[in-house]
Design a protein around this motif. Structure first.
Motif, PDB file in Angstrom:
ATOM      1  N   ARG A  45       0.840  -1.197   0.000  1.00 46.74           N
ATOM      2  CA  ARG A  45       0.000   0.000   0.000  1.00 46.74           C
ATOM      3  C   ARG A  45       0.878   1.252   0.000  1.00 46.74           C
ATOM      4  O   ARG A  45       1.834   1.352   0.774  1.00 46.74           O
ATOM      5  N   THR A  46       0.508   2.205  -0.821  1.00 52.15           N
ATOM      6  CA  THR A  46       1.299   3.435  -0.929  1.00 52.15           C
ATOM      7  C   THR A  46       1.296   4.230   0.367  1.00 52.15           C
ATOM      8  O   THR A  46       2.277   4.913   0.672  1.00 52.15           O
ATOM      9  N   GLU A  95       3.683   5.415  -6.615  1.00 50.84           N
ATOM     10  CA  GLU A  95       2.477   5.547  -7.419  1.00 50.84           C
ATOM     11  C   GLU A  95       1.428   6.419  -6.721  1.00 50.84           C
ATOM     12  O   GLU A  95       1.358   6.464  -5.493  1.00 50.84           O
ATOM     13  N   ARG A 137      -1.824   6.024  -6.175  1.00 55.86           N
ATOM     14  CA  ARG A 137      -3.003   5.192  -6.043  1.00 55.86           C
ATOM     15  C   ARG A 137      -2.927   4.478  -4.699  1.00 55.86           C
ATOM     16  O   ARG A 137      -1.951   4.605  -3.963  1.00 55.86           O
ATOM     17  N   TRP A 191      -3.023   1.036  -3.983  1.00 54.14           N
ATOM     18  CA  TRP A 191      -2.131  -0.108  -4.008  1.00 54.14           C
ATOM     19  C   TRP A 191      -0.884   0.214  -4.814  1.00 54.14           C
ATOM     20  O   TRP A 191      -0.956   0.898  -5.841  1.00 54.14           O
ATOM     21  N   PRO A 198       1.038  -2.221  -6.467  1.00 54.50           N
ATOM     22  CA  PRO A 198       0.801  -2.933  -7.731  1.00 54.50           C
ATOM     23  C   PRO A 198      -0.614  -2.650  -8.227  1.00 54.50           C
ATOM     24  O   PRO A 198      -1.486  -2.226  -7.460  1.00 54.50           O
ATOM     25  N   GLU A 199      -0.863  -2.899  -9.473  1.00 59.43           N
ATOM     26  CA  GLU A 199      -2.210  -2.794 -10.027  1.00 59.43           C
ATOM     27  C   GLU A 199      -2.913  -4.132  -9.810  1.00 59.43           C
ATOM     28  O   GLU A 199      -2.786  -5.059 -10.609  1.00 59.43           O
ATOM     29  N   PRO A 247      -5.512  -7.044  -9.863  1.00 61.45           N
ATOM     30  CA  PRO A 247      -6.601  -7.406 -10.775  1.00 61.45           C
ATOM     31  C   PRO A 247      -7.948  -7.330 -10.071  1.00 61.45           C
ATOM     32  O   PRO A 247      -8.038  -7.414  -8.829  1.00 61.45           O
ATOM     33  N   ARG A 280      -9.116  -7.799  -5.993  1.00 61.65           N
ATOM     34  CA  ARG A 280      -9.783  -6.724  -5.256  1.00 61.65           C
ATOM     35  C   ARG A 280     -11.164  -7.165  -4.775  1.00 61.65           C
ATOM     36  O   ARG A 280     -11.595  -6.811  -3.673  1.00 61.65           O
TER      37      ARG A 280
END
Length: 374
Positions: A159-160, A291, A293, A295, A297-298, A300, A304
């Motif tokens: 998590r960012t 990033e 956002r 998360w 990583p992006e 899928p 989520r």
């Protein structure tokens, strides 16, 4: 925390270790004995910074016996780790479920050899973990005799907001994980349909420490669980139907440098053990920008969806039963300590195992849903 180094600067170095635990659910005494042996092994190899896994006193499936592992804030497991830190002149970190002021937290403890204990409550429980504890609010950054130390548990590493609260404040991150994969007992069709998700989840677990280090600019010392376990899987919030879910831990125990290069690792498939490596206690310029956002990583859509569905089920369970059962267990543990002061951590855990977390914890709100739907 030290400034980012300039030319000619030599960063201080320390020998770090991380332990990989194959724990037994609800068996605090046995798990503490295993941890003590591995901590001693790491210390005898010269480690001055030792990481233990998330939930180091017991793995955390969605099962009723997990309630018995909730401890009061002052407990003999903490005393044991504090004693080991003093005896071996080392720093030790790991998390456990702690009852405090009417709620339960996944509390990471960082023990210094001088007796200081720093704590961090994990910000957001992951999926069925919500059945056993609530969210924390602190930043997890400590000023220690090693310099700035940041701590995080499992999905906090992806998590960012974790990077944001630690960036520029720490020289090393000490982390623990409890990362499982998809079920192995739901049939061939499920295996085939979810194979890409399982592969991606494994990729995330194996690369999380390195990607975290690259964005934070500090070495990461991460400890993991290993082995397999059985849990129950909630389907709908408030409905006591939970099919069995057999799974294994993925990822591994790793020590990575500030550039994200792996210095030592032990995959979960290799079983329990200790990894050791020398690290530099110094923040460097992050290799990758953070990033914008939630998360890192992006994730899928399927992962989520899994996250939100299990969060919803488990949060309702916690409100209805989980919190009360955990608080009762912590109260029982405190009662044992008051009746028999001076018990060691393992002896106290054994005492509770022989006299299970009284009917208050095992049967609280039994007419409502129960862990495992039993």
């Amino acid at each position: 925390m030290s400034d980012i180094p300039t030319n000619g600067y030599t960063a201080p170095k320390i020998r770090a270790a991380a332990v990989q635990l194959e724990g037994v659910v609800g068996r605090g005494a046995e798990n503490l004995q295993r941890l003590e042996k591995m901590i001693v092994e790491a210390a005898e190899k010269g480690a001055k910074l030792i990481a233990m896994p998330e939930f180091c006193t017991s793995p955390l499936p969605f099962r009723p016996e997990v309630h018995s592992t909730v401890l009061p804030r002052d407990n003999n497991a903490v005393d044991m780790f504090q004693t080991l830190a003093k005896r071996y002149r080392c720093h030790i970190g790991g998390s456990m479920l702690i009852a405090d002021k009417g709620d339960i937290y996944n509390r990471y403890h960082f023990f210094e050899p001088g007796g200081q204990v720093h704590t961090h409550d994990k910000d957001l429980p992951t999926m069925w973990e919500n059945a056993f504890y609530g969210p924390g609010k602190d930043d997890g950054a400590f000023d220690t005799d090693l310099g700035g130390v940041g701590v995080a548990s499992c999905w906090e590493l992806i998590r960012t907001q974790t990077v944001r609260r630690l960036l520029g404040r720490v020289d090393v991150a000490v982390t623990g994980t409890h990362w499982w994969t998809l079920p192995s007992n739901w049939g061939d069709l499920t295996d085939r349909v979810f194979a890409p998700l399982a592969q991606y989840n494994r990729y995330l677990s194996e690369n999380a420490p390195a990607e975290f280090a690259r964005r934070l600019g500090v070495p990461v010392v991460q400890a993991s669980h290993c082995g397999s376990f059985r849990t129950d899987f909630m389907i709908v919030p408030g409905i006591p139907i939970a099919p069995p879910y057999e799974t294994t831990f993925v990822g591994g125990t790793q020590i990575v440098d500030a550039q994200g290069r792996v210095l030592a690792q032990r995959r979960t498939s290799e079983g329990p053990g200790v990894v050791v490596a020398e690290i530099e206690l110094q923040a460097r310029e992050p290799q990758v920008p953070l990033e914008y956002r939630f998360w890192i990583p992006e994730l899928p859509l399927s992962l989520r969806a899994y996250w939100h569905q299990q969060n919803a089920c488990a949060k309702l369970y916690y409100r209805r039963r989980g919190r009360a059962a955990g608080l009762a267990a912590a109260q029982d543990y405190g009662d044992v300590l008051r009746q028999k002061p001076g018990l060691s951590a393992s002896s106290c855990a054994t005492e509770l195992a022989e006299h299970p977390v009284t009917e208050r914890a095992s049967n609280a709100d039994s007419k409502r849903e129960t862990a495992g739907g039993k």
